[in-house]
Enzyme design. Sequence first.
Site, PDB file in Angstrom:
ATOM      1  N   LYS A  85       0.838  -1.198   0.000  1.00 45.87           N
ATOM      2  CA  LYS A  85       0.000   0.000   0.000  1.00 45.87           C
ATOM      3  C   LYS A  85       0.880   1.257   0.000  1.00 45.87           C
ATOM      4  O   LYS A  85       0.695   2.152  -0.800  1.00 45.87           O
ATOM      5  CB  LYS A  85      -0.930  -0.018   1.216  1.00 45.87           C
ATOM      6  CG  LYS A  85      -1.802   1.194   1.344  1.00 45.87           C
ATOM      7  CD  LYS A  85      -2.782   1.070   2.499  1.00 45.87           C
ATOM      8  CE  LYS A  85      -3.431   2.433   2.749  1.00 45.87           C
ATOM      9  NZ  LYS A  85      -4.411   2.408   3.830  1.00 45.87           N
TER      10      LYS A  85
ATOM     11  N   LYS B 182       9.094  -0.827  13.999  1.00 44.19           N
ATOM     12  CA  LYS B 182       9.662  -0.577  12.660  1.00 44.19           C
ATOM     13  C   LYS B 182      10.789   0.449  12.754  1.00 44.19           C
ATOM     14  O   LYS B 182      11.851   0.287  12.166  1.00 44.19           O
ATOM     15  CB  LYS B 182       8.588   0.022  11.739  1.00 44.19           C
ATOM     16  CG  LYS B 182       7.535  -0.916  11.247  1.00 44.19           C
ATOM     17  CD  LYS B 182       6.686  -0.173  10.212  1.00 44.19           C
ATOM     18  CE  LYS B 182       5.385  -0.867   9.920  1.00 44.19           C
ATOM     19  NZ  LYS B 182       4.507  -0.092   9.053  1.00 44.19           N
TER      20      LYS B 182
HETATM   21  O1  F6P Z   1       3.015  -2.825   9.742  1.00 43.24           O
HETATM   22  C1  F6P Z   1       1.659  -2.993   9.602  1.00 43.24           C
HETATM   23  C2  F6P Z   1       1.211  -2.685   8.208  1.00 43.24           C
HETATM   24  O2  F6P Z   1       1.160  -1.322   8.028  1.00 43.24           O
HETATM   25  C3  F6P Z   1      -0.133  -3.317   7.923  1.00 43.24           C
HETATM   26  O3  F6P Z   1      -1.193  -2.583   8.380  1.00 43.24           O
HETATM   27  C4  F6P Z   1      -0.076  -3.486   6.458  1.00 43.24           C
HETATM   28  O4  F6P Z   1      -1.031  -4.398   5.996  1.00 43.24           O
HETATM   29  C5  F6P Z   1       1.343  -3.972   6.294  1.00 43.24           C
HETATM   30  O5  F6P Z   1       2.074  -3.231   7.238  1.00 43.24           O
HETATM   31  C6  F6P Z   1       1.935  -3.818   4.931  1.00 43.24           C
HETATM   32  O6  F6P Z   1       1.951  -2.482   4.513  1.00 43.24           O
HETATM   33  P1  F6P Z   1       2.149  -2.102   3.017  1.00 43.24           P
HETATM   34  O7  F6P Z   1       1.058  -2.702   2.208  1.00 43.24           O
HETATM   35  O8  F6P Z   1       2.118  -0.595   2.978  1.00 43.24           O
HETATM   36  O9  F6P Z   1       3.489  -2.627   2.565  1.00 43.24           O
END
Ligand code: F6P
Length: 571
Positions: free
Chosen positions: A213, A535
Amino acid sequence: MTSVPARLPVDATTTTAWGSLTELSKNLQPDLRGWFAKDPARAGRMSHQAADLHVDLSKNLLDDEVLASLLALAEEVGLAERRDAMFAGEHINVTEDRAVLHTALRRPSDEPLTVDGQDVTADVQDELAKVYAFAEKVRSGEWTGVTGEPVRTIVNIGIGGSDLGPVMAYEALEPYVQDGLEVRFVSNIDPTDVAQKTADLDPTTTLFIVASKTFGTLETLTNARLARDWLWRSLVAAGAIEDSEEGRADAVAKHFVAVSTALDKVEAFGIDPENAFGFWDWVGGRYSVDSAIGTSLAVAIGPDAFAELLAGFHAMDEHFRTEPFESNVPVLMGLLNVWYVNFRDAHTHAVLPYAQQLHRFPAYLQQLTMESNGKSVRWDGTPVTSDTGEVFWGEPGTNGQHAFYQLIHQGTRVIPADFIAVANPAYPLTDAVGDGGAVAAGADVHGLFLANFFAQTKALAFGKTADEVRAEGVAEDLVSAKVFSGNRPTTSILAPALTPSVLGQLVALYEHITFVQGVVWGIDSFDQWGVELGKKLALEIAPAVAGDEAALRAQDPSTAALIAKYRELRG
Ligand code: F6P
């Protein structure tokens, strides 16, 4: 529509219904044997239909008064208003000031919805059309790699919502996957994951989908770079591309696509935005399997089956949106979960699919439920006033029966459990020979499988008394060990078959259950700030792990010692 809703969360603990539930819980003597004996219609009264799902709530620890108070609680916290606000695109994700519109991803194309000045339905349909066109190209063999070979393996690189939904659904819908196509999923930054998943692959027939995302997730971008390196090295070794900038660019163009809301970052990685599929900030990662994040799945099962999946989601959305609360399954199941967490001291909730294809469903639900409702503050920033998110866990039956069911049957804690099964298996097999005893020759094995489902829910509900144990001739000193208390709550969910539609219904059911709990607790179920600190620290600690002495000295004594030990062991 764009503003943050002014309404503050109702403190559920101050409602009349909460007070009643507290009193009712104090006085409740769970007695499923007695309740069913007195009221043989209980199973019928407490069973409901939601789209294709038959849901039997009657083996739960509730009577009519508890049910009425739970429904009153839903009214007092304004559940209907908040649900409608979600469907309408209000910014109910307050801490990120975003709409929460995963329901728009499966809205029929002829039902426009304008949110923040955008025709959301039209946007969704445009992007779906792109995903479907791409899926057809790959499935038909029109999309080819650098040597003109069609794609045989898709590797989805993503983590969290960009992995768990697609992998869960791919496994669940395996009988719908086109022959000759395989999807693999790389998620962990442990280099073993990408190494193992690519080890036996032919680079000329492999297509990577980088799903993120944010397109800023360390694990996914690292894995994408490792995969890109692997692709370049193996194509060069196979003589399929020149070891040149053009050769490498051609390889990425033909073997990499991306899914993201951040198309600028996709381009910076070297993927042509033409080969990228977008979605929107109003889709939470854990609510995104039905967006372009499901591209790997759409390729595998095809646009028709993917559309059927979306229709299943929508059918459950409509049930949640329109069904009176008394027979609204997500509302009832969400309220029951609140009952168990806040009034019956449940700390966990088991999800037990009697369908091997759903073996990743509990893992999927862990992110959905625990990232959504594992919160200690409410959506206005004030502390929660009750316990929130329980731990979700599970494994498919019957495997779990031979592992952890002991705790559910005879442990000291209440563990509400959802049993999920389909009536028609993808692989109906018969046992031609049988065992000469209970298993007759020609027995339908799925029937045997489901006999376990029914047996377990029955044993959990009704148990076995000391007298029943004695009547079997058990020695007195062993009787207590063999008693089953019963009154262990379960919900039974039965569907005709594990079709794409039924899978969509199941996922949407749990999305809405999660929502209901979040509303009662007054929390924002759509942010996930709790994952951020780790993170950030990982990035700060990485130099210390890599050998930077100053960074090592900056750590606390325990962490510094562990890193030093790791470095020593690593050699
Ligand atoms: O760290 C949690 C998170 O933000 C989740 O909510 C999300 O599904 C996952 O990491 C992956 O995020 P992205 O799709 O932005 O790589």
